[in-house]
Design a protein around this motif. Sequence first.
Motif, mmCIF file in Angstrom:
data_model
loop_
_atom_site.group_PDB
_atom_site.id
_atom_site.type_symbol
_atom_site.label_atom_id
_atom_site.label_comp_id
_atom_site.label_asym_id
_atom_site.label_seq_id
_atom_site.Cartn_x
_atom_site.Cartn_y
_atom_site.Cartn_z
ATOM 1 N N PRO A 34 -3.153 -35.876 -33.349
ATOM 2 C CA PRO A 34 -4.524 -36.223 -32.973
ATOM 3 C C PRO A 34 -5.261 -35.072 -32.299
ATOM 4 O O PRO A 34 -6.481 -34.985 -32.402
ATOM 5 N N PHE A 35 -4.539 -34.179 -31.651
ATOM 6 C CA PHE A 35 -5.190 -33.039 -31.007
ATOM 7 C C PHE A 35 -5.743 -32.071 -32.052
ATOM 8 O O PHE A 35 -6.835 -31.532 -31.891
ATOM 9 N N VAL A 36 -4.999 -31.876 -33.129
ATOM 10 C CA VAL A 36 -5.473 -31.023 -34.223
ATOM 11 C C VAL A 36 -6.659 -31.691 -34.915
ATOM 12 O O VAL A 36 -7.707 -31.066 -35.136
ATOM 13 N N ALA A 69 -18.983 -36.937 -29.907
ATOM 14 C CA ALA A 69 -18.598 -37.983 -28.953
ATOM 15 C C ALA A 69 -17.343 -38.715 -29.425
ATOM 16 O O ALA A 69 -16.433 -38.996 -28.625
ATOM 17 N N ILE A 70 -17.270 -39.032 -30.705
ATOM 18 C CA ILE A 70 -16.084 -39.707 -31.250
ATOM 19 C C ILE A 70 -14.862 -38.801 -31.142
ATOM 20 O O ILE A 70 -13.766 -39.249 -30.794
ATOM 21 N N ALA A 71 -15.028 -37.512 -31.420
ATOM 22 C CA ALA A 71 -13.911 -36.567 -31.310
ATOM 23 C C ALA A 71 -13.433 -36.457 -29.867
ATOM 24 O O ALA A 71 -12.224 -36.431 -29.610
ATOM 25 N N ILE A 72 -14.366 -36.409 -28.915
ATOM 26 C CA ILE A 72 -13.989 -36.340 -27.496
ATOM 27 C C ILE A 72 -13.254 -37.608 -27.092
ATOM 28 O O ILE A 72 -12.239 -37.550 -26.393
ATOM 29 N N PHE A 73 -13.726 -38.763 -27.545
ATOM 30 C CA PHE A 73 -13.038 -40.020 -27.273
ATOM 31 C C PHE A 73 -11.617 -39.991 -27.835
ATOM 32 O O PHE A 73 -10.660 -40.393 -27.169
ATOM 33 N N GLY A 74 -11.473 -39.512 -29.073
ATOM 34 C CA GLY A 74 -10.145 -39.421 -29.689
ATOM 35 C C GLY A 74 -9.218 -38.482 -28.935
ATOM 36 O O GLY A 74 -8.037 -38.774 -28.751
ATOM 37 N N ARG A 77 -8.187 -40.237 -25.658
ATOM 38 C CA ARG A 77 -7.203 -41.286 -25.926
ATOM 39 C C ARG A 77 -5.834 -40.677 -26.227
ATOM 40 O O ARG A 77 -4.801 -41.163 -25.757
ATOM 41 N N ALA A 78 -5.815 -39.589 -26.984
ATOM 42 C CA ALA A 78 -4.544 -38.920 -27.280
ATOM 43 C C ALA A 78 -3.936 -38.334 -26.007
ATOM 44 O O ALA A 78 -2.715 -38.387 -25.818
#
Length: 89
Positions: A34-36, A69-74, A77-78
């Motif tokens: 998920p970080f990648v 924003a969705i990427a930052i949320f992901g 969460r990871a």
Amino acid sequence: MNTPLDWPSIIGLCGTACIIGAYAYLTLAKATNPFVLHGTNLMGAALLTVSLIYHTNWASLVLEGFWAAIAIFGLARAWRARTIEGEKS
């Protein structure tokens, strides 16, 4: 279309490559990091935003804001999941 390929456009193309690459990674990889995935999407959104600041397209700029924003949320969460797994060990 006679638009020159200037630096903001080249930066935007790199952002596009990041987002397409992240989608291909998500689709083709058997297991994803998920970080990648989210990091690449965030980088793509940031690079496209730079391009869109110079060549303003409001609809695309709003889209990149949500994409970031969705990427930052992901990523958050990871990170939380990683922290919780570390505490269980």
